[in-house]
Design a protein around this motif. Sequence first.
Motif, PDB file in Angstrom:
ATOM      1  N   PRO A  12       0.823  -1.222   0.000  1.00 46.96           N
ATOM      2  CA  PRO A  12       0.000   0.000   0.000  1.00 46.96           C
ATOM      3  C   PRO A  12       0.856   1.271   0.000  1.00 46.96           C
ATOM      4  O   PRO A  12       1.824   1.374   0.734  1.00 46.96           O
ATOM      5  N   ASP A  13       0.494   2.204  -0.852  1.00 46.35           N
ATOM      6  CA  ASP A  13       1.154   3.496  -0.902  1.00 46.35           C
ATOM      7  C   ASP A  13       0.383   4.449   0.007  1.00 46.35           C
ATOM      8  O   ASP A  13      -0.798   4.716  -0.231  1.00 46.35           O
ATOM      9  N   PRO A  14       1.010   4.973   1.057  1.00 45.27           N
ATOM     10  CA  PRO A  14       0.288   5.816   2.016  1.00 45.27           C
ATOM     11  C   PRO A  14      -0.287   7.089   1.403  1.00 45.27           C
ATOM     12  O   PRO A  14      -1.249   7.651   1.942  1.00 45.27           O
ATOM     13  N   ARG A  39     -11.509   3.903  -6.269  1.00 43.98           N
ATOM     14  CA  ARG A  39     -11.179   2.581  -5.734  1.00 43.98           C
ATOM     15  C   ARG A  39      -9.711   2.336  -6.075  1.00 43.98           C
ATOM     16  O   ARG A  39      -9.276   2.580  -7.194  1.00 43.98           O
ATOM     17  N   ILE A  40      -8.961   1.875  -5.105  1.00 45.37           N
ATOM     18  CA  ILE A  40      -7.552   1.591  -5.332  1.00 45.37           C
ATOM     19  C   ILE A  40      -7.408   0.089  -5.544  1.00 45.37           C
ATOM     20  O   ILE A  40      -7.788  -0.697  -4.694  1.00 45.37           O
ATOM     21  N   GLY A  41      -6.904  -0.279  -6.696  1.00 46.52           N
ATOM     22  CA  GLY A  41      -6.768  -1.682  -7.053  1.00 46.52           C
ATOM     23  C   GLY A  41      -5.312  -2.073  -7.228  1.00 46.52           C
ATOM     24  O   GLY A  41      -4.406  -1.256  -7.087  1.00 46.52           O
ATOM     25  N   THR A  42      -5.106  -3.329  -7.536  1.00 45.01           N
ATOM     26  CA  THR A  42      -3.773  -3.876  -7.749  1.00 45.01           C
ATOM     27  C   THR A  42      -3.671  -4.402  -9.175  1.00 45.01           C
ATOM     28  O   THR A  42      -4.614  -5.002  -9.689  1.00 45.01           O
ATOM     29  N   TRP A  43      -2.522  -4.186  -9.789  1.00 43.56           N
ATOM     30  CA  TRP A  43      -2.306  -4.722 -11.133  1.00 43.56           C
ATOM     31  C   TRP A  43      -0.852  -5.155 -11.295  1.00 43.56           C
ATOM     32  O   TRP A  43       0.021  -4.712 -10.563  1.00 43.56           O
ATOM     33  N   SER A  44      -0.633  -6.029 -12.244  1.00 45.59           N
ATOM     34  CA  SER A  44       0.699  -6.472 -12.634  1.00 45.59           C
ATOM     35  C   SER A  44       0.770  -6.428 -14.150  1.00 45.59           C
ATOM     36  O   SER A  44      -0.224  -6.640 -14.838  1.00 45.59           O
ATOM     37  N   GLN A  45       1.949  -6.176 -14.656  1.00 38.00           N
ATOM     38  CA  GLN A  45       2.160  -6.090 -16.087  1.00 38.00           C
ATOM     39  C   GLN A  45       2.973  -7.297 -16.551  1.00 38.00           C
ATOM     40  O   GLN A  45       3.915  -7.709 -15.869  1.00 38.00           O
ATOM     41  N   GLN A  46       2.589  -7.842 -17.688  1.00 39.27           N
ATOM     42  CA  GLN A  46       3.385  -8.930 -18.247  1.00 39.27           C
ATOM     43  C   GLN A  46       4.705  -8.343 -18.739  1.00 39.27           C
ATOM     44  O   GLN A  46       4.729  -7.411 -19.534  1.00 39.27           O
ATOM     45  N   VAL A  47       5.821  -8.868 -18.226  1.00 44.52           N
ATOM     46  CA  VAL A  47       7.138  -8.339 -18.575  1.00 44.52           C
ATOM     47  C   VAL A  47       7.937  -9.288 -19.470  1.00 44.52           C
ATOM     48  O   VAL A  47       9.033  -8.955 -19.891  1.00 44.52           O
ATOM     49  N   GLY A  48       7.383 -10.455 -19.743  1.00 44.22           N
ATOM     50  CA  GLY A  48       8.093 -11.373 -20.619  1.00 44.22           C
ATOM     51  C   GLY A  48       7.338 -12.667 -20.792  1.00 44.22           C
ATOM     52  O   GLY A  48       6.330 -12.921 -20.147  1.00 44.22           O
ATOM     53  N   GLY A  49       7.845 -13.465 -21.677  1.00 48.66           N
ATOM     54  CA  GLY A  49       7.252 -14.772 -21.920  1.00 48.66           C
ATOM     55  C   GLY A  49       6.066 -14.704 -22.866  1.00 48.66           C
ATOM     56  O   GLY A  49       5.693 -13.657 -23.367  1.00 48.66           O
ATOM     57  N   HIS A  50       5.486 -15.881 -23.103  1.00 47.55           N
ATOM     58  CA  HIS A  50       4.290 -15.991 -23.920  1.00 47.55           C
ATOM     59  C   HIS A  50       3.596 -17.304 -23.575  1.00 47.55           C
ATOM     60  O   HIS A  50       4.175 -18.171 -22.910  1.00 47.55           O
ATOM     61  N   LEU A  51       2.377 -17.421 -23.998  1.00 45.55           N
ATOM     62  CA  LEU A  51       1.561 -18.587 -23.688  1.00 45.55           C
ATOM     63  C   LEU A  51       1.618 -18.877 -22.186  1.00 45.55           C
ATOM     64  O   LEU A  51       1.265 -18.044 -21.386  1.00 45.55           O
ATOM     65  N   TRP A  52       2.053 -20.052 -21.798  1.00 45.36           N
ATOM     66  CA  TRP A  52       2.075 -20.371 -20.366  1.00 45.36           C
ATOM     67  C   TRP A  52       3.405 -20.002 -19.714  1.00 45.36           C
ATOM     68  O   TRP A  52       3.577 -20.154 -18.520  1.00 45.36           O
ATOM     69  N   ARG A  60       1.373  -3.710  -8.254  1.00 46.30           N
ATOM     70  CA  ARG A  60       1.395  -2.277  -7.930  1.00 46.30           C
ATOM     71  C   ARG A  60      -0.024  -1.765  -7.781  1.00 46.30           C
ATOM     72  O   ARG A  60      -0.959  -2.341  -8.321  1.00 46.30           O
ATOM     73  N   GLU A  61      -0.151  -0.671  -7.067  1.00 46.31           N
ATOM     74  CA  GLU A  61      -1.469  -0.072  -6.900  1.00 46.31           C
ATOM     75  C   GLU A  61      -1.783   0.857  -8.066  1.00 46.31           C
ATOM     76  O   GLU A  61      -0.886   1.417  -8.693  1.00 46.31           O
ATOM     77  N   GLN A  62      -3.073   1.002  -8.320  1.00 51.55           N
ATOM     78  CA  GLN A  62      -3.561   1.929  -9.333  1.00 51.55           C
ATOM     79  C   GLN A  62      -4.885   2.511  -8.851  1.00 51.55           C
ATOM     80  O   GLN A  62      -5.593   1.900  -8.060  1.00 51.55           O
ATOM     81  N   ALA A  63      -5.190   3.694  -9.319  1.00 53.71           N
ATOM     82  CA  ALA A  63      -6.457   4.341  -8.979  1.00 53.71           C
ATOM     83  C   ALA A  63      -7.468   4.043 -10.077  1.00 53.71           C
ATOM     84  O   ALA A  63      -7.185   4.224 -11.266  1.00 53.71           O
ATOM     85  N   PHE A  77     -11.917   5.865 -15.344  1.00 54.19           N
ATOM     86  CA  PHE A  77     -10.510   5.947 -15.697  1.00 54.19           C
ATOM     87  C   PHE A  77      -9.704   5.019 -14.804  1.00 54.19           C
ATOM     88  O   PHE A  77     -10.162   4.607 -13.739  1.00 54.19           O
ATOM     89  N   VAL A  78      -8.521   4.686 -15.260  1.00 56.74           N
ATOM     90  CA  VAL A  78      -7.552   3.906 -14.496  1.00 56.74           C
ATOM     91  C   VAL A  78      -6.210   4.605 -14.664  1.00 56.74           C
ATOM     92  O   VAL A  78      -5.814   4.901 -15.793  1.00 56.74           O
ATOM     93  N   GLU A  79      -5.528   4.887 -13.546  1.00 56.07           N
ATOM     94  CA  GLU A  79      -4.213   5.520 -13.608  1.00 56.07           C
ATOM     95  C   GLU A  79      -3.290   4.853 -12.616  1.00 56.07           C
ATOM     96  O   GLU A  79      -3.683   4.574 -11.485  1.00 56.07           O
ATOM     97  N   ASP A  80      -2.051   4.637 -13.038  1.00 58.73           N
ATOM     98  CA  ASP A  80      -1.071   4.079 -12.110  1.00 58.73           C
ATOM     99  C   ASP A  80      -0.397   5.216 -11.344  1.00 58.73           C
ATOM    100  O   ASP A  80      -0.556   6.394 -11.661  1.00 58.73           O
ATOM    101  N   LEU A  81       0.350   4.863 -10.324  1.00 62.66           N
ATOM    102  CA  LEU A  81       0.955   5.860  -9.452  1.00 62.66           C
ATOM    103  C   LEU A  81       1.971   6.736 -10.171  1.00 62.66           C
ATOM    104  O   LEU A  81       2.199   7.871  -9.765  1.00 62.66           O
TER     105      LEU A  81
END
Length: 133
Positions: A12-14, A39-52, A60-63, A77-81
Amino acid sequence: MPYHPTTARAEPDPRLDPYRERAGALFRQDEQVGVLYLRIGTWSQQVGGHLWWRRWSEPREQAEGYLAFTAGGFDDFVEDLQTLGDELADWGMGRFLYRGELLHVTWLDDATSRQTRVDTFGLDPNPAVDRLH
């Protein structure tokens, strides 16, 4: 390597604490023009790989914002920190920038925010936040 990102919550980001599950009334001068719900949610970004063979960033948190306008209409809207820096300062001073227009926002208390979440936006409770209250 997981196909889906982890279900872990982000650290959590204070700076976001005053806006977690928070509603605000939006005004243009003295006229109320809408309602905002954050609403503050959580997300992750795909940084590599493919399929499985996928690799994911740390969560990370996002608004996530929802707007209902008194004249009719809805927006969201959705915005990251990383992009929220200046906006967080505006929110703290009762300002909300919407499509280039600077509106005044009056933040509502917890009970009114919960009521707005249900009555105006029809959103379910956020279990990650509601268990803290």
